[in-house]
Design an enzyme around this catalytic site. Sequence first.
Site, PDB file in Angstrom:
ATOM      1  CD  GLU A  91       9.626 -14.315  15.430  1.00 56.72           C
ATOM      2  OE1 GLU A  91      10.497 -13.494  15.059  1.00 56.72           O
ATOM      3  OE2 GLU A  91       8.410 -14.103  15.339  1.00 56.72           O
ATOM      4  CB  CYS A 109      19.159 -13.067  14.365  1.00 50.16           C
ATOM      5  SG  CYS A 109      18.543 -11.690  15.324  1.00 50.16           S
ATOM      6  CB  CYS A 116      10.920  -7.622  24.263  1.00 53.01           C
ATOM      7  SG  CYS A 116      12.197  -6.383  24.639  1.00 53.01           S
ATOM      8  CB  CYS A 120      11.094  -0.608  20.821  1.00 50.59           C
ATOM      9  SG  CYS A 120      12.523  -0.561  21.946  1.00 50.59           S
ATOM     10  CB  CYS A 123      10.208  -3.823  18.198  1.00 49.69           C
ATOM     11  SG  CYS A 123      10.737  -5.525  18.469  1.00 49.69           S
ATOM     12  CB  CYS A 342      12.880  -8.666  16.142  1.00 46.35           C
ATOM     13  SG  CYS A 342      12.730  -9.293  17.809  1.00 46.35           S
TER      14      CYS A 342
END
Length: 357
Positions: A91, A109, A116, A120, A123, A342
Amino acid sequence: MINLLDYTLPELTDWMQNELGEPKFRAVQVWQWIWQKMARDFDAMTNVSKACRERLAQCAEIRWPEIVTVEQSSDDTTKFLLRLQDGAEVETVLIPSDSREGVRRWTQCLSSQVGCAMACTFCSTGTMGFERNMSMGEILGQILVAREHLGDTRPDWPVLRNLVFMGMGEPLLNLKNVMRALESLNNDKGLNFSPRRITVSTCGIEKGLRELGESGLAYLAVSLHAPTQELRARIMPKAARWPLEDLLQALKSYPLKTRERITFEYLLLGGVNDGLEQARQLARVVSDVKGKLNLIVYNPSEGDPYKAPSPERVLAFEQYLWDRNITAIIRKSKGQDIKAACGQLKAARQNEAGEQA
Protein backbone atom coordinates in the site's frame (compact mmCIF):
# COMPACT_ATOMS: atom_id res chain seq x y z
CA MET A 1 14.85 -8.76 -17.57
CA ILE A 2 16.57 -5.91 -15.72
CA ASN A 3 14.30 -3.24 -14.25
CA LEU A 4 16.14 0.07 -14.51
CA LEU A 5 14.21 1.43 -11.51
CA ASP A 6 16.45 -0.79 -9.39
CA TYR A 7 19.62 1.08 -10.41
CA THR A 8 21.04 4.13 -8.68
CA LEU A 9 22.59 6.65 -11.07
CA PRO A 10 26.16 5.38 -10.45
CA GLU A 11 24.95 1.80 -10.96
CA LEU A 12 23.12 2.74 -14.17
CA THR A 13 26.21 4.56 -15.41
CA ASP A 14 28.46 1.55 -14.77
CA TRP A 15 26.00 -0.85 -16.37
CA MET A 16 25.51 1.24 -19.51
CA GLN A 17 29.26 1.78 -19.88
CA ASN A 18 30.19 -1.88 -19.34
CA GLU A 19 27.26 -3.62 -21.03
CA LEU A 20 26.27 -1.16 -23.77
CA GLY A 21 29.47 0.81 -24.28
CA GLU A 22 27.62 4.08 -23.71
CA PRO A 23 29.26 7.23 -22.26
CA LYS A 24 28.40 8.61 -18.84
CA PHE A 25 26.22 11.42 -20.16
CA ARG A 26 23.94 8.88 -21.83
CA ALA A 27 23.16 7.26 -18.47
CA VAL A 28 22.28 10.68 -17.06
CA GLN A 29 19.87 11.22 -19.96
CA VAL A 30 18.18 7.88 -19.36
CA TRP A 31 18.04 8.52 -15.61
CA GLN A 32 16.34 11.89 -16.17
CA TRP A 33 13.81 10.35 -18.52
CA ILE A 34 12.94 7.70 -15.94
CA TRP A 35 12.67 9.88 -12.84
CA GLN A 36 11.95 13.44 -14.04
CA LYS A 37 9.88 12.79 -17.16
CA MET A 38 8.45 9.48 -15.90
CA ALA A 39 9.08 7.67 -19.17
CA ARG A 40 7.94 4.05 -19.23
CA ASP A 41 9.07 3.31 -22.79
CA PHE A 42 12.53 3.72 -24.26
CA ASP A 43 11.04 5.07 -27.49
CA ALA A 44 9.96 8.18 -25.57
CA MET A 45 13.61 9.10 -24.88
CA THR A 46 13.97 11.34 -27.90
CA ASN A 47 17.43 12.71 -27.09
CA VAL A 48 18.87 9.20 -26.73
CA SER A 49 20.19 7.63 -29.94
CA LYS A 50 17.95 5.13 -31.66
CA ALA A 51 20.67 2.46 -31.50
CA CYS A 52 20.99 2.90 -27.73
CA ARG A 53 17.24 2.76 -27.26
CA GLU A 54 17.06 -0.48 -29.23
CA ARG A 55 19.81 -2.06 -27.14
CA LEU A 56 18.11 -0.95 -23.95
CA ALA A 57 14.81 -2.49 -25.06
CA GLN A 58 16.52 -5.81 -25.70
CA CYS A 59 17.89 -6.27 -22.19
CA ALA A 60 16.05 -3.93 -19.83
CA GLU A 61 12.65 -2.49 -18.95
CA ILE A 62 11.09 0.26 -16.86
CA ARG A 63 8.59 -1.58 -14.70
CA TRP A 64 6.29 0.34 -12.38
CA PRO A 65 4.14 -1.26 -9.70
CA GLU A 66 0.68 -2.15 -11.01
CA ILE A 67 -2.34 -0.40 -9.51
CA VAL A 68 -4.85 -2.90 -8.12
CA THR A 69 -7.26 -0.46 -6.51
CA VAL A 70 -7.45 3.24 -5.70
CA GLU A 71 -9.72 4.56 -2.97
CA GLN A 72 -10.32 8.23 -2.20
CA SER A 73 -11.60 9.49 1.12
CA SER A 74 -14.05 12.31 1.66
CA ASP A 75 -11.06 14.36 2.86
CA ASP A 76 -9.19 13.53 -0.41
CA THR A 77 -6.75 11.13 1.23
CA THR A 78 -6.02 8.60 -1.52
CA LYS A 79 -4.89 5.03 -0.95
CA PHE A 80 -3.38 2.73 -3.56
CA LEU A 81 -3.06 -1.02 -3.39
CA LEU A 82 -0.16 -1.92 -5.68
CA ARG A 83 0.90 -5.27 -7.12
CA LEU A 84 4.60 -5.98 -7.58
CA GLN A 85 6.15 -8.22 -10.23
CA ASP A 86 5.89 -11.39 -8.15
CA GLY A 87 2.26 -10.75 -7.26
CA ALA A 88 2.96 -9.36 -3.78
CA GLU A 89 0.77 -6.42 -2.79
CA VAL A 90 1.67 -3.27 -0.86
CA GLU A 91 0.00 0.00 0.00
CA THR A 92 0.90 3.65 -0.46
CA VAL A 93 -1.13 6.67 0.64
CA LEU A 94 -1.36 10.26 -0.57
CA ILE A 95 -2.27 12.72 2.18
CA PRO A 96 -3.43 16.23 1.22
CA SER A 97 -2.18 19.34 2.95
CA ASP A 98 -3.39 22.91 2.82
CA SER A 99 -3.32 24.57 -0.57
CA ARG A 100 -0.84 27.32 -1.26
CA GLU A 101 -1.30 29.83 -4.04
CA GLY A 102 -4.26 27.79 -5.23
CA VAL A 103 -2.22 24.56 -5.53
CA ARG A 104 -2.79 21.64 -3.17
CA ARG A 105 0.35 19.95 -1.89
CA TRP A 106 0.65 16.30 -0.94
CA THR A 107 2.58 13.98 1.36
CA GLN A 108 3.12 10.36 0.37
CA CYS A 109 3.40 7.49 2.83
CA LEU A 110 5.75 4.84 1.43
CA SER A 111 6.02 1.12 2.15
CA SER A 112 9.45 -0.48 2.43
CA GLN A 113 8.53 -4.14 3.01
CA VAL A 114 5.81 -6.55 1.97
CA GLY A 115 4.22 -7.17 5.35
CA CYS A 116 6.12 -6.53 8.57
CA ALA A 117 7.97 -8.64 11.10
CA MET A 118 7.44 -6.31 14.07
CA ALA A 119 4.01 -7.68 15.04
CA CYS A 120 2.79 -4.50 16.74
CA THR A 121 -0.60 -5.41 18.17
CA PHE A 122 -2.40 -2.27 16.96
CA CYS A 123 -1.21 -2.47 13.34
CA SER A 124 -3.02 -4.31 10.54
CA THR A 125 0.25 -4.91 8.72
CA GLY A 126 1.73 -6.45 11.85
CA THR A 127 -0.97 -9.13 11.88
CA MET A 128 -0.03 -10.24 8.34
CA GLY A 129 3.52 -11.22 9.13
CA PHE A 130 6.58 -10.59 6.99
CA GLU A 131 6.84 -11.68 3.34
CA ARG A 132 9.94 -9.95 1.97
CA ASN A 133 11.89 -6.73 1.58
CA MET A 134 11.04 -4.39 -1.26
CA SER A 135 13.70 -3.46 -3.81
CA MET A 136 14.79 0.12 -4.36
CA GLY A 137 12.79 0.22 -7.59
CA GLU A 138 9.66 -1.03 -5.86
CA ILE A 139 10.03 1.60 -3.14
CA LEU A 140 10.61 4.48 -5.55
CA GLY A 141 8.06 3.10 -8.03
CA GLN A 142 5.36 4.08 -5.55
CA ILE A 143 6.33 7.72 -6.11
CA LEU A 144 6.04 7.43 -9.88
CA VAL A 145 2.56 5.95 -9.54
CA ALA A 146 1.51 8.77 -7.23
CA ARG A 147 2.99 11.52 -9.39
CA GLU A 148 1.22 10.20 -12.48
CA HIS A 149 -2.06 10.04 -10.54
CA LEU A 150 -1.62 13.66 -9.43
CA GLY A 151 -0.49 14.87 -12.85
CA ASP A 152 2.66 16.00 -11.07
CA THR A 153 4.87 16.47 -14.12
CA ARG A 154 6.80 19.66 -13.32
CA PRO A 155 10.03 18.96 -11.40
CA ASP A 156 10.45 22.70 -10.86
CA TRP A 157 7.01 23.00 -9.20
CA PRO A 158 6.07 19.63 -7.68
CA VAL A 159 2.79 19.11 -5.86
CA LEU A 160 4.10 15.96 -4.15
CA ARG A 161 6.24 17.72 -1.57
CA ASN A 162 6.93 15.36 1.32
CA LEU A 163 7.72 11.66 1.70
CA VAL A 164 7.34 9.59 4.85
CA PHE A 165 8.56 6.01 5.20
CA MET A 166 5.62 5.11 7.43
CA GLY A 167 3.80 2.57 5.29
CA MET A 168 4.03 -1.18 5.42
CA GLY A 169 7.21 -2.55 6.96
CA GLU A 170 10.07 -1.45 9.21
CA PRO A 171 12.47 0.64 7.07
CA LEU A 172 15.59 -0.11 9.11
CA LEU A 173 15.06 -3.85 8.58
CA ASN A 174 15.44 -3.16 4.86
CA LEU A 175 18.33 -0.79 5.42
CA LYS A 176 20.30 -1.45 2.23
CA ASN A 177 17.44 -0.73 -0.16
CA VAL A 178 16.03 2.14 1.91
CA MET A 179 19.44 3.85 1.97
CA ARG A 180 19.84 3.36 -1.79
CA ALA A 181 16.36 4.82 -2.26
CA LEU A 182 17.25 7.84 -0.09
CA GLU A 183 20.45 8.43 -2.06
CA SER A 184 18.48 8.37 -5.30
CA LEU A 185 15.77 10.63 -3.91
CA ASN A 186 18.39 13.22 -2.99
CA ASN A 187 19.93 13.17 -6.47
CA ASP A 188 19.29 16.52 -8.20
CA LYS A 189 19.25 14.83 -11.62
CA GLY A 190 16.29 12.70 -10.60
CA LEU A 191 13.43 13.15 -8.14
CA ASN A 192 15.47 15.78 -6.27
CA PHE A 193 13.86 15.65 -2.82
CA SER A 194 15.50 17.65 -0.06
CA PRO A 195 16.36 15.58 3.05
CA ARG A 196 14.19 17.94 5.11
CA ARG A 197 11.19 16.74 3.10
CA ILE A 198 11.82 13.04 3.78
CA THR A 199 11.13 11.29 7.07
CA VAL A 200 12.03 7.72 7.94
CA SER A 201 9.92 6.22 10.71
CA THR A 202 11.26 3.33 12.78
CA CYS A 203 9.97 1.32 15.73
CA GLY A 204 13.48 1.56 17.11
CA ILE A 205 15.97 -0.79 15.46
CA GLU A 206 19.44 -0.54 16.91
CA LYS A 207 21.25 -1.65 13.76
CA GLY A 208 21.12 1.08 11.13
CA LEU A 209 19.95 3.94 13.33
CA ARG A 210 23.38 5.55 13.50
CA GLU A 211 23.99 4.98 9.77
CA LEU A 212 20.74 6.75 8.91
CA GLY A 213 21.66 9.69 11.12
CA GLU A 214 25.17 10.05 9.77
CA SER A 215 23.91 9.94 6.18
CA GLY A 216 21.90 13.14 6.62
CA LEU A 217 19.53 11.88 3.92
CA ALA A 218 16.29 12.09 5.92
CA TYR A 219 14.73 13.18 9.17
CA LEU A 220 13.97 10.62 11.85
CA ALA A 221 10.66 9.65 13.43
CA VAL A 222 10.40 7.05 16.18
CA SER A 223 7.25 5.05 16.81
CA LEU A 224 7.22 5.15 20.60
CA HIS A 225 3.57 4.50 21.53
CA ALA A 226 4.36 3.66 25.17
CA PRO A 227 6.21 5.52 27.94
CA THR A 228 7.44 2.42 29.80
CA GLN A 229 9.32 -0.71 28.81
CA GLU A 230 6.57 -2.89 30.31
CA LEU A 231 3.75 -1.33 28.29
CA ARG A 232 5.86 -1.18 25.14
CA ALA A 233 6.62 -4.89 25.45
CA ARG A 234 2.89 -5.58 25.68
CA ILE A 235 1.76 -3.61 22.63
CA MET A 236 5.02 -3.68 20.58
CA PRO A 237 6.62 -7.00 21.60
CA LYS A 238 9.39 -7.18 19.01
CA ALA A 239 10.31 -3.50 19.00
CA ALA A 240 10.65 -3.71 22.79
CA ARG A 241 13.49 -6.21 22.46
CA TRP A 242 15.68 -3.12 22.32
CA PRO A 243 14.97 -1.78 25.82
CA LEU A 244 13.33 1.63 25.92
CA GLU A 245 16.09 3.01 28.13
CA ASP A 246 18.74 2.00 25.58
CA LEU A 247 16.71 3.38 22.68
CA LEU A 248 16.34 6.75 24.38
CA GLN A 249 20.05 6.83 25.22
CA ALA A 250 20.88 6.25 21.55
CA LEU A 251 18.50 9.04 20.50
CA LYS A 252 20.22 11.51 22.82
CA SER A 253 23.37 11.18 20.72
CA TYR A 254 21.63 10.84 17.34
CA PRO A 255 23.24 13.18 14.74
CA LEU A 256 20.93 16.14 14.13
CA LYS A 257 21.30 19.14 11.89
CA THR A 258 20.70 22.69 13.09
CA ARG A 259 17.02 23.15 14.01
CA GLU A 260 16.32 19.47 13.33
CA ARG A 261 14.39 17.50 15.92
CA ILE A 262 13.42 13.86 16.29
CA THR A 263 9.70 13.23 15.93
CA PHE A 264 8.16 10.85 18.44
CA GLU A 265 4.98 9.20 17.23
CA TYR A 266 2.56 8.26 19.97
CA LEU A 267 -0.62 6.41 19.04
CA LEU A 268 -3.31 7.03 21.65
CA LEU A 269 -5.14 3.76 22.40
CA GLY A 270 -8.30 4.14 24.44
CA GLY A 271 -7.81 2.99 28.02
CA VAL A 272 -4.32 1.65 27.31
CA ASN A 273 -1.80 4.48 27.02
CA ASP A 274 -3.92 7.63 27.00
CA GLY A 275 -4.20 8.44 30.72
CA LEU A 276 -2.58 11.23 32.67
CA GLU A 277 -0.27 8.72 34.35
CA GLN A 278 1.07 7.72 30.92
CA ALA A 279 1.36 11.41 30.00
CA ARG A 280 3.45 11.99 33.13
CA GLN A 281 5.69 9.03 32.30
CA LEU A 282 6.01 10.16 28.69
CA ALA A 283 7.01 13.69 29.68
CA ARG A 284 9.78 12.25 31.80
CA VAL A 285 11.26 9.92 29.17
CA VAL A 286 11.28 12.37 26.22
CA SER A 287 12.34 15.51 28.08
CA ASP A 288 16.05 14.78 27.59
CA VAL A 289 15.80 14.22 23.82
CA LYS A 290 15.72 17.02 21.29
CA GLY A 291 12.36 16.17 19.82
CA LYS A 292 8.66 16.79 19.43
CA LEU A 293 5.60 14.59 19.86
CA ASN A 294 2.99 13.71 17.27
CA LEU A 295 -0.09 12.44 19.06
CA ILE A 296 -2.13 10.20 16.77
CA VAL A 297 -5.69 9.24 17.67
CA TYR A 298 -6.21 5.52 17.05
CA ASN A 299 -8.38 4.72 14.03
CA PRO A 300 -9.91 1.29 14.77
CA SER A 301 -11.32 -1.10 12.21
CA GLU A 302 -13.68 -3.99 12.75
CA GLY A 303 -12.25 -6.70 14.98
CA ASP A 304 -9.38 -4.60 16.34
CA PRO A 305 -8.33 -5.24 19.95
CA TYR A 306 -8.27 -1.54 20.83
CA LYS A 307 -10.68 1.36 20.78
CA ALA A 308 -10.27 5.05 20.05
CA PRO A 309 -9.68 7.32 23.06
CA SER A 310 -12.32 9.84 24.02
CA PRO A 311 -11.81 13.44 22.84
CA GLU A 312 -11.63 14.55 26.47
CA ARG A 313 -8.74 12.17 27.26
CA VAL A 314 -6.90 13.21 24.11
CA LEU A 315 -7.10 16.90 24.97
CA ALA A 316 -6.14 16.29 28.58
CA PHE A 317 -3.14 14.24 27.48
CA GLU A 318 -2.00 16.97 25.10
CA GLN A 319 -2.49 19.74 27.65
CA TYR A 320 -0.47 17.89 30.29
CA LEU A 321 2.50 17.76 27.92
CA TRP A 322 2.22 21.40 26.88
CA ASP A 323 2.08 22.43 30.52
CA ARG A 324 5.50 20.85 30.90
CA ASN A 325 6.94 22.66 27.85
CA ILE A 326 6.88 19.60 25.61
CA THR A 327 5.81 20.24 22.03
CA ALA A 328 2.90 17.88 21.37
CA ILE A 329 0.68 18.12 18.31
CA ILE A 330 -2.50 16.13 17.76
CA ARG A 331 -2.40 14.79 14.23
CA LYS A 332 -5.85 14.55 12.73
CA SER A 333 -6.52 11.05 11.46
CA LYS A 334 -7.29 11.12 7.75
CA GLY A 335 -8.83 8.63 5.39
CA GLN A 336 -10.90 6.86 8.05
CA ASP A 337 -13.64 6.02 5.55
CA ILE A 338 -11.22 4.20 3.21
CA LYS A 339 -9.18 2.18 5.72
CA ALA A 340 -6.15 4.45 5.25
CA ALA A 341 -4.23 3.22 8.28
CA CYS A 342 -1.25 1.03 7.49
CA GLY A 343 -2.25 -2.37 6.16
CA GLN A 344 -6.01 -1.93 6.52
CA LEU A 345 -6.84 -1.96 2.81
CA LYS A 346 -4.78 -5.06 2.08
CA ALA A 347 -6.13 -6.81 5.18
CA ALA A 348 -9.69 -6.04 4.10
CA ARG A 349 -9.05 -7.51 0.64
CA GLN A 350 -7.55 -10.63 2.17
CA ASN A 351 -10.55 -11.03 4.44
CA GLU A 352 -12.93 -10.65 1.52
CA ALA A 353 -10.99 -13.25 -0.46
CA GLY A 354 -11.13 -15.64 2.48
CA GLU A 355 -14.88 -15.22 2.82
CA GLN A 356 -15.41 -15.92 -0.90
CA ALA A 357 -13.20 -19.02 -0.90
